[in-house]
Design a protein around this motif. Structure first.
Motif, PDB file in Angstrom:
ATOM      1  N   ALA A 106      -3.082   7.465 -25.598  1.00  0.00           N
ATOM      2  CA  ALA A 106      -2.562   6.036 -26.212  1.00  0.00           C
ATOM      3  C   ALA A 106      -1.158   5.974 -25.682  1.00  0.00           C
ATOM      4  N   PHE A 107      -0.176   7.058 -25.724  1.00  0.00           N
ATOM      5  CA  PHE A 107       1.218   6.945 -25.137  1.00  0.00           C
ATOM      6  C   PHE A 107       1.195   6.579 -23.758  1.00  0.00           C
ATOM      7  N   ARG A 108       0.091   7.363 -22.936  1.00  0.00           N
ATOM      8  CA  ARG A 108       0.166   7.085 -21.573  1.00  0.00           C
ATOM      9  C   ARG A 108      -0.054   5.525 -21.227  1.00  0.00           C
ATOM     10  N   VAL A 109      -0.987   5.097 -22.150  1.00  0.00           N
ATOM     11  CA  VAL A 109      -1.273   3.349 -21.983  1.00  0.00           C
ATOM     12  C   VAL A 109      -0.101   2.687 -21.688  1.00  0.00           C
ATOM     13  N   LEU A 110       0.703   3.175 -23.024  1.00  0.00           N
ATOM     14  CA  LEU A 110       2.199   2.453 -23.152  1.00  0.00           C
ATOM     15  C   LEU A 110       2.941   2.845 -21.786  1.00  0.00           C
ATOM     16  N   GLN A 111       3.057   4.032 -21.558  1.00  0.00           N
ATOM     17  CA  GLN A 111       4.019   4.274 -20.377  1.00  0.00           C
ATOM     18  C   GLN A 111       3.288   3.489 -19.119  1.00  0.00           C
ATOM     19  N   GLY A 112       1.992   3.669 -18.846  1.00  0.00           N
ATOM     20  CA  GLY A 112       1.651   2.868 -17.743  1.00  0.00           C
ATOM     21  C   GLY A 112       1.683   1.549 -17.624  1.00  0.00           C
ATOM     22  N   GLY A 113       1.580   0.741 -18.752  1.00  0.00           N
ATOM     23  CA  GLY A 113       1.973  -0.640 -18.961  1.00  0.00           C
ATOM     24  C   GLY A 113       3.189  -0.931 -18.476  1.00  0.00           C
ATOM     25  N   CYS A 114       4.251  -0.519 -19.042  1.00  0.00           N
ATOM     26  CA  CYS A 114       5.633  -0.459 -18.804  1.00  0.00           C
ATOM     27  C   CYS A 114       5.978  -0.287 -17.151  1.00  0.00           C
ATOM     28  N   GLY A 115       5.443   0.963 -16.813  1.00  0.00           N
ATOM     29  CA  GLY A 115       5.729   1.393 -15.565  1.00  0.00           C
ATOM     30  C   GLY A 115       4.916   0.399 -14.459  1.00  0.00           C
ATOM     31  N   ALA A 116       3.987  -0.372 -14.812  1.00  0.00           N
ATOM     32  CA  ALA A 116       3.366  -1.302 -13.957  1.00  0.00           C
ATOM     33  C   ALA A 116       4.044  -2.279 -13.376  1.00  0.00           C
ATOM     34  N   ILE A 117       5.063  -2.615 -14.189  1.00  0.00           N
ATOM     35  CA  ILE A 117       5.981  -3.880 -13.938  1.00  0.00           C
ATOM     36  C   ILE A 117       6.968  -3.274 -12.619  1.00  0.00           C
ATOM     37  N   PHE A 118       7.445  -2.141 -12.551  1.00  0.00           N
ATOM     38  CA  PHE A 118       8.386  -1.810 -11.647  1.00  0.00           C
ATOM     39  C   PHE A 118       8.032  -2.126  -9.917  1.00  0.00           C
ATOM     40  N   ILE A 119       6.774  -1.327  -9.647  1.00  0.00           N
ATOM     41  CA  ILE A 119       6.520  -1.535  -8.247  1.00  0.00           C
ATOM     42  C   ILE A 119       6.505  -3.036  -7.808  1.00  0.00           C
ATOM     43  N   PRO A 120       5.515  -3.968  -8.331  1.00  0.00           N
ATOM     44  CA  PRO A 120       5.393  -5.256  -7.817  1.00  0.00           C
ATOM     45  C   PRO A 120       6.920  -6.171  -8.079  1.00  0.00           C
ATOM     46  N   MET A 121       7.778  -5.725  -9.060  1.00  0.00           N
ATOM     47  CA  MET A 121       8.965  -6.510  -9.166  1.00  0.00           C
ATOM     48  C   MET A 121       9.916  -5.874  -8.132  1.00  0.00           C
ATOM     49  N   ALA A 122       9.662  -4.723  -7.855  1.00  0.00           N
ATOM     50  CA  ALA A 122      10.596  -3.927  -6.566  1.00  0.00           C
ATOM     51  C   ALA A 122      10.442  -4.757  -5.398  1.00  0.00           C
ATOM     52  N   GLN A 123       9.032  -4.787  -5.073  1.00  0.00           N
ATOM     53  CA  GLN A 123       8.848  -5.483  -3.775  1.00  0.00           C
ATOM     54  C   GLN A 123       8.992  -7.012  -3.734  1.00  0.00           C
ATOM     55  N   ALA A 124       8.881  -7.506  -4.768  1.00  0.00           N
ATOM     56  CA  ALA A 124       9.400  -9.026  -4.666  1.00  0.00           C
ATOM     57  C   ALA A 124      10.862  -9.166  -4.736  1.00  0.00           C
ATOM     58  N   ILE A 125      11.603  -8.367  -5.350  1.00  0.00           N
ATOM     59  CA  ILE A 125      13.111  -8.565  -5.338  1.00  0.00           C
ATOM     60  C   ILE A 125      13.568  -8.089  -3.711  1.00  0.00           C
ATOM     61  N   LEU A 126      13.074  -7.232  -3.176  1.00  0.00           N
ATOM     62  CA  LEU A 126      13.511  -6.701  -2.021  1.00  0.00           C
ATOM     63  C   LEU A 126      13.096  -7.486  -0.778  1.00  0.00           C
ATOM     64  N   LEU A 127      12.050  -8.244  -1.027  1.00  0.00           N
ATOM     65  CA  LEU A 127      11.668  -9.314  -0.045  1.00  0.00           C
ATOM     66  C   LEU A 127      12.439 -10.432  -0.287  1.00  0.00           C
ATOM     67  N   ASP A 128      12.936 -10.810  -1.333  1.00  0.00           N
ATOM     68  CA  ASP A 128      13.897 -11.758  -1.790  1.00  0.00           C
ATOM     69  C   ASP A 128      15.256 -11.618  -1.197  1.00  0.00           C
ATOM     70  N   ILE A 129      15.842 -10.546  -1.427  1.00  0.00           N
ATOM     71  CA  ILE A 129      17.256 -10.188  -1.039  1.00  0.00           C
ATOM     72  C   ILE A 129      17.480  -9.782   0.201  1.00  0.00           C
ATOM     73  N   ASN A 130      16.303  -9.618   1.240  1.00  0.00           N
ATOM     74  CA  ASN A 130      16.473  -9.522   2.682  1.00  0.00           C
ATOM     75  C   ASN A 130      15.898 -10.588   3.408  1.00  0.00           C
ATOM     76  N   PRO A 131      16.533 -11.097   4.672  1.00  0.00           N
ATOM     77  CA  PRO A 131      16.120 -11.999   5.347  1.00  0.00           C
ATOM     78  C   PRO A 131      14.665 -11.722   5.935  1.00  0.00           C
ATOM     79  N   PRO A 132      13.942 -12.442   6.529  1.00  0.00           N
ATOM     80  CA  PRO A 132      12.454 -12.252   7.049  1.00  0.00           C
ATOM     81  C   PRO A 132      12.436 -11.198   7.916  1.00  0.00           C
ATOM     82  N   HIS A 133      13.406 -11.242   8.904  1.00  0.00           N
ATOM     83  CA  HIS A 133      13.024 -10.164  10.136  1.00  0.00           C
ATOM     84  C   HIS A 133      13.629  -8.650   9.421  1.00  0.00           C
TER      85      HIS A 133
END
Length: 500
Positions: A106-133
């Motif tokens: 049950a607690f791993r479900v909570l941990q996984g649900g919160c941790g799931a946000i980090f990777i796609p958000m990190a990718q989207a943020i890094l793509l936004d703050i860097n120019p395409p090249h």
């Protein structure tokens, strides 16, 4: 937030902050692998139950990921990241004090649900703050952070378990959570208020039911004799119905669907998404069963089990370093093909494991696997997002991560189920040879007419059957690499970055 509005110093701080969040997620998804035997003993869990510690984390990520696009539009990136960092820390503490397998899951479900946000958000943020090249370079830097988890996790988990207790594997997240909270709070700028689009609750429920049914089917199948059980048929029906309803809903809903259909019209994204499912299987399935093999069959201490997995992480780290310099100079599809070939080679080597081997084969195969997966992951991500419009990046990153998590969760469950099934079959076949006049048994010095001889033979049969089952699993993963390779031919080299 876009590349033109960010100063170099702010870009560096944001990059460090989101990479730290990524490290937290990657450590949490891998560090539990090495302590599964200890968790099983401490919580009195059955063999098929202890794998829930891994799959529950991934399944929670699968269920949360589709909602990330809506959550971002509703609460903003900064608020969403800060809230989930706190939730991740609380869940880690609760995992550390769990007294039984059901509380742990049950607690791993909570941990996984919160941790799931980090990777796609990190990718989207890094793509936004860097120019395409610089997107390829940004993804390689992020990838280096992502693979620090597989490097640090097993060794740190082994050391903490040997010197303190397996529970400290979860407690040690707390200081990192505090640092990540303050870094993200300082680095990410406050966003202008957004009008959140309506959440597609119907599509979300259909997808969640389909994926939950699939996971339950794979987890419960071995213990329920598969389709001899009414429960398994129910879970299969829920899975197929939920996924069919979701696909039909997505195809017929013009506006307000869970994912924007424009994402699904991008050929590179679709092919890359198909491949990332394979990558998820290859990345987690082998890593999930290897610690148990090393500890239960070869007698490795928990710390040594972590140490011999370091080359896998080192290979991944080296691959990320190389990819950052190769992308832009070499066709990314060639890099992906090389990575698939190295991953297949690693599983081919692992299919030659034996009870008499030393650790050199484990080290070599692990390094090859880390190098191969690293060479696949970053260029495949870059190809997937190369022609996606910036306004769709968060949704695209969420869907991409969702499919990788589905592959990971299915891979772990699939290999775990095959391990139990194949081990029983091999045991049965070996026990058929248990006759006092069998010359191979006599030559081995085993006397089946005594209690001690029968016990010795039984222990040998169990160990040998388990090793054969592991080898069969590794051989299957080798063939998955071969099946994945032709998909590379469908990828196209992007002509230009997507327009805003």
């Amino acid at each position: 937030m876009n590349a033109g509005e960010i100063t170099p110093a702010q870009r560096t701080l944001i990059t460090a902050a989101v990479i730290l969040a990524t490290i937290l997620s990657s450590i949490a998804s891998t560090i539990a692998n090495v302590i599964l035997p200890q968790i099983r003993a401490s919580t009195a869990a059955a063999q098929d139950q202890v794998s829930w510690v891994l799959t529950s984390y991934l399944l929670a990520g699968v269920l949360v990921t589709p909602a990330i696009g809506w959550l971002e539009s509703r609460f903003g990136r900064r608020n969403l990241m800060l809230a989930t960092i706190v939730g991740f820390g609380v869940a880690s503490m609760l995992c550390g004090i769990a007294s039984n397998i059901f509380a742990m899951v049950a607690f791993r479900v909570l941990q996984g649900g919160c941790g799931a946000i980090f990777i796609p958000m990190a990718q989207a943020i890094l793509l936004d703050i860097n120019p395409p090249h610089k997107h390829g370079q940004a993804m390689s830097i992020w990838g280096m952070g992502a693979v620090l988890g597989p490097i640090i996790g097993p060794v740190l988990g082994g050391w903490l378990t040997d010197n303190l207790n397996w529970r400290w594997v979860f407690f040690m997240n707390l200081p990192l959570v505090v640092v990540a909270f303050f870094m993200i709070g300082a680095a990410l700028p406050a966003e202008r208020s957004k009008v959140a689009r309506k959440f597609d609750i119907f599509g979300y429920v259909a997808l969640a039911l389909g994926l939950a049914g699939l996971q339950a089917l794979l987890d419960r199948g071995p213990g329920q004799e598969w389709f001899a059980s009414t429960e398994i048929w129910i879970e299969l029906s829920v899975c197929l119905l939920g996924l069919w309803v979701f696909v039909a809903h997505l195809a017929t809903t013009a506006h307000g669907a869970l994912f924007d259909r424009r994402i699904l019209s991008d050929r590179n994204f679709i092919v890359s998404s198909m491949m990332i499912i394979f990558v998820g299987i290859l990345l987690f399935a082998g890593a999930a069963v290897l610690p148990t093999l090393l500890q239960s069959l070869l007698g490795y201490p928990v710390l040594h089990t972590g140490i011999v997995q370091i080359p896998r992480g080192v290979g991944s780290f080296l691959a990320m370093f190389l990819v950052g310099r190769l992308m832009g100079r070499i066709d990314s599809r060639i890099i992906v093909l090389l990575g698939v070939g190295l991953t297949g080679w690693s599983y081919f080597e692992m299919s030659h494991f034996s009870l008499q081997m030393d650790e050199r084969l484990v080290l070599f195969a692990g390094f090859l696997q880390g190098l191969g997966v690293g060479l696949v992951f970053v260029p495949l991500s870059a190809l997937a997002f190369a022609t996606i419009a910036p306004t769709l990046r968060t949704e695209a990153a969420s869907l991409f991560t969702l499919l990788r998590n589905v592959g990971s969760s299915v891979g772990i469950s699939m290999v775990g189920a095959l391990q139990i099934y194949n081990s029983k079959i091999v045991q049965s076949r070996l026990l058929e040879q248990a006759t006092p006049d069998n010359q191979n048994i006599v030559a081995a010095g085993v006397d089946l007419t005594t209690v001690q001889g029968l016990a010795s033979f039984a222990r040998g049969v169990v160990r040998q059957a388990a090793m054969v089952a592991y080898i069969d699993s590794f051989h299957l993963l080798y063939w998955l690499c071969i099946l994945m390779a032709p998909l590379i031919l469908l990828l196209r080299k992007p002509k230009a970055p997507a327009d805003a």
